[in-house]
Design an enzyme around this catalytic site. Structure first.
Site, short mmCIF file in Angstrom:
data_model
loop_
_atom_site.label_atom_id
_atom_site.label_comp_id
_atom_site.label_asym_id
_atom_site.label_seq_id
_atom_site.Cartn_x
_atom_site.Cartn_y
_atom_site.Cartn_z
N GLU A 173 0.85 -1.21 0.00
CA GLU A 173 0.00 0.00 0.00
C GLU A 173 0.88 1.26 0.00
O GLU A 173 0.72 2.14 0.85
CB GLU A 173 -0.99 -0.02 1.19
CG GLU A 173 -1.98 -1.15 1.07
CD GLU A 173 -3.20 -1.03 1.98
OE1 GLU A 173 -3.25 -0.15 2.85
OE2 GLU A 173 -4.13 -1.84 1.80
N GLU A 305 -5.08 -8.77 -0.31
CA GLU A 305 -5.87 -8.42 0.88
C GLU A 305 -7.32 -8.30 0.46
O GLU A 305 -7.67 -7.46 -0.39
CB GLU A 305 -5.39 -7.11 1.52
CG GLU A 305 -4.05 -7.25 2.21
CD GLU A 305 -3.63 -6.03 3.02
OE1 GLU A 305 -4.51 -5.31 3.54
OE2 GLU A 305 -2.40 -5.82 3.11
O1 AHR Z 1 -5.24 -5.88 6.94
C1 AHR Z 1 -5.18 -4.70 7.67
C2 AHR Z 1 -4.52 -3.57 6.90
O2 AHR Z 1 -5.30 -3.23 5.80
C3 AHR Z 1 -3.18 -3.86 6.28
O3 AHR Z 1 -2.14 -3.72 7.18
C4 AHR Z 1 -3.08 -2.85 5.20
O4 AHR Z 1 -2.29 -3.28 4.13
C5 AHR Z 1 -4.53 -2.61 4.81
O5 AHR Z 1 -4.84 -1.26 4.79
#
Ligand code: AHR
Length: 502
Positions: A173, A305
């Site tokens: 990110e 994710e």
């Molecule tokens: O999964 C929780 C968080 O969500 C992670 O650390 C990040 O990559 C995303 O914003």
């Protein structure tokens, strides 16, 4: 009656086991307590890893685990987490609850854990606050077989032979918590950092993953691919093998009110499922952009994710992201996994967030107790798709819901020819109330035997430490087979898996 057509002769692509991957971050009670309790714990463990948890994860055939973050990855300095535990540097986990991180779980421990689970490794490197040298030396520490400063350090830390690193992410990110970069800045830096992610074992090259977009930020995909792939065509894969994509299902419209994991009404049920189905559009549109740069599909889209994100359970640390998991989460998992299957020509890996005690977890723990969530049971049924071949399939649907903005198709499916030679059908019923009659037709393929299993219940049914089996996989026998036709009724709020012997 809804017609469901399957054409076993029309094979559409390979379903990587990694589509059912997981993610474990140094966040809340995922690593500490969830996975790792230390060698001296009373909780039964092998080298510090919880036995009950490892056993449950092995049952899932968990294919790949991502670590150490997440946002944590871009402030993680790997050297703090190797060597004698008593002298490992301590840090404050500023992203997640401001708690003390004692670094007792580091690289060697992650390698041990993945060995016990029997899964592939996806390491996420630190580009946000780390140097090129640091990233390069981490790869050397893990994978170099020979005499070198980092390999020698690994040996001194008790591991003679190098480990295999399957996937390596260059930052996380980086448009946000990983450094607030523009796509141009990230792309140029990615080119530089990845140069030093060396393939010390040319027979097992590391699959390099560039940081991809936040949901529907399509420009990020375009610019990063232009910078890191298209302009590098002289190399077989440009500078990258994969581009990540992050998208969470958040029912609420404001970050401060994401919605409760267990207390919700039918409107919120449909809203959640409708937001989940946005994954289909995201993958299709990012794929279109990827096709522009990479028509041969050399690069994989890595959805590393995904999952539900609710308000934390009342009374728990807001920085720990601990949430319950209901039949609604089972639907979210079933729908997403079906979408990934259907896009297996572009989606090469996906990692649900997160493995234990955080967000849409498959396992929750409380001291020495452990429960499997409805999401766990869905993964357990879907494992039959791992390494399968996607088959052409189509189901008739109706649009259902309570609000114009959040209407959803009532049914969602995917079908594969499994490694076991059987056909695996996974079908979700998104209706909160209605069962549907399904007539399945397999082109020119009579069915000899059908076995069914299902995860179903009231929309907010969930498992607790006192009632751990409220939601579980149940046998589903009520299927009438006649030649190449199957008839059955799928109950409301359910995820169904049929195994067909043909
Ligand atoms: O999964 C929780 C968080 O969500 C992670 O650390 C990040 O990559 C995303 O914003």
């Amino acid at each position: 009656m809804y017609n469901f057509y399957i054409n076993p002769k029309n094979k559409k692509g390979h379903i990587n086991p990694e589509l059912q991957g997981h993610f474990s971050e140094h966040l809340g009670r995922c690593i500490y307590e969830g996975l790792y309790v230390g060698e001296n714990s009373d909780i039964p463990n092998v080298n510090g890893m919880r036995k009950d948890v490892v056993e449950a994860l092995r049952e899932l055939k968990l294919p790949v685990l991502r670590w150490p973050g997440g946002c944590f990855a871009d402030e993680y300095h790997w050297r703090d987490g190797v060597g004698p535990k008593e002298i490992r540097k301590k840090m404050i986990n500023t992203h997640w609850g401001g708690v003390l991180e004692d670094n007792s779980f580091g690289t060697n421990e992650f390698m041990e854990l993945t060995e016990q689970i029997g899964c592939k490794r996806y390491i996420n490197g630190n580009m946000g606050s780390g140097t090129v040298q640091e990233m390069s030396e981490w790869v050397e520490y893990m994978t170099f077989d020979g005499v070198s400063p980092m390999a020698d350090m690994r040996k001194a830390n008790g591991h003679e032979k190098p480990w295999k690193v399957d996937f390596f992410g260059v930052g996380n990110e980086n448009w946000g918590c990983g450094g607030n970069m523009t796509p141009e800045f990230y792309g140029n830096n990615y080119r530089r950092y990845q140069t030093f992610v060396r393939n010390y074992d040319p027979k097992n090259p590391i699959f390099k993953i560039a940081c991809g977009p936040n949901g529907n930020e399509y420009e990020w995909t375009d610019v990063v691919l232009e910078t890191c792939f298209r302009k590098a065509q002289e190399r077989e894969h440009g500078f990258m093998d994969g581009l990540s994509l992050h998208y969470y299902t958040v029912p609420g419209d404001e970050w401060e009110h994401k919605g409760s994991a267990t207390q919700f009404d039918e409107k919120e049920w449909y809203k959640t499922l409708s937001k989940t189905l946005f994954m289909e559009e995201l993958i299709s549109r990012h794929t279109q952009i990827m096709d522009k740069h990479d028509k041969d599909h050399k690069i994989g889209l890595i959805v590393d994710e995904w999952g539900t994100w609710y308000d934390v359970e009342p009374g728990t640390n807001p920085g720990f992201l601990y949430q319950q998991n209901t039949v609604r989460d089972a639907l979210v998992a079933g729908i997403n996994l079906n979408i990934f299957n259907k896009h297996c020509d572009r989606v090469r890996m996906a990692n649900i967030a997160q493995l234990i005690n955080v967000l849409q977890a498959v396992i929750l723990t409380d001291g020495d107790k452990m429960i499997k969530t409805p999401t766990y049971h869905v993964f357990n049924m879907y494992k039959a798709h791992q390494n399968g071949t996607l088959l052409d399939s189509h189901i008739e649907t109706d649009c259902i819901g309570l609000e114009d903005k959040y209407m959803v198709p009532n049914l969602n499916e995917s079908v594969s020819l499994g490694e076991d030679g059987k056909i695996h059908v996974t079908l979700t019923n998104l209706s909160a109330k209605d069962a549907y009659d399904i007539r399945t037709v397999l082109t020119d393929t009579p069915v000899k035997e059908v076995k069914g299993e299902i995860v179903t219940g009231k929309m907010n049914a969930h498992n607790t430490f006192d009632a751990p089996e409220t939601v579980k996989v149940q046998a589903f026998d009520d299927v009438k087979a006649n030649g190449n036709e199957l008839c059955f009724a799928i109950p409301a709020c359910s995820v169904l898996h049929l195994t067909l012997t043909v």
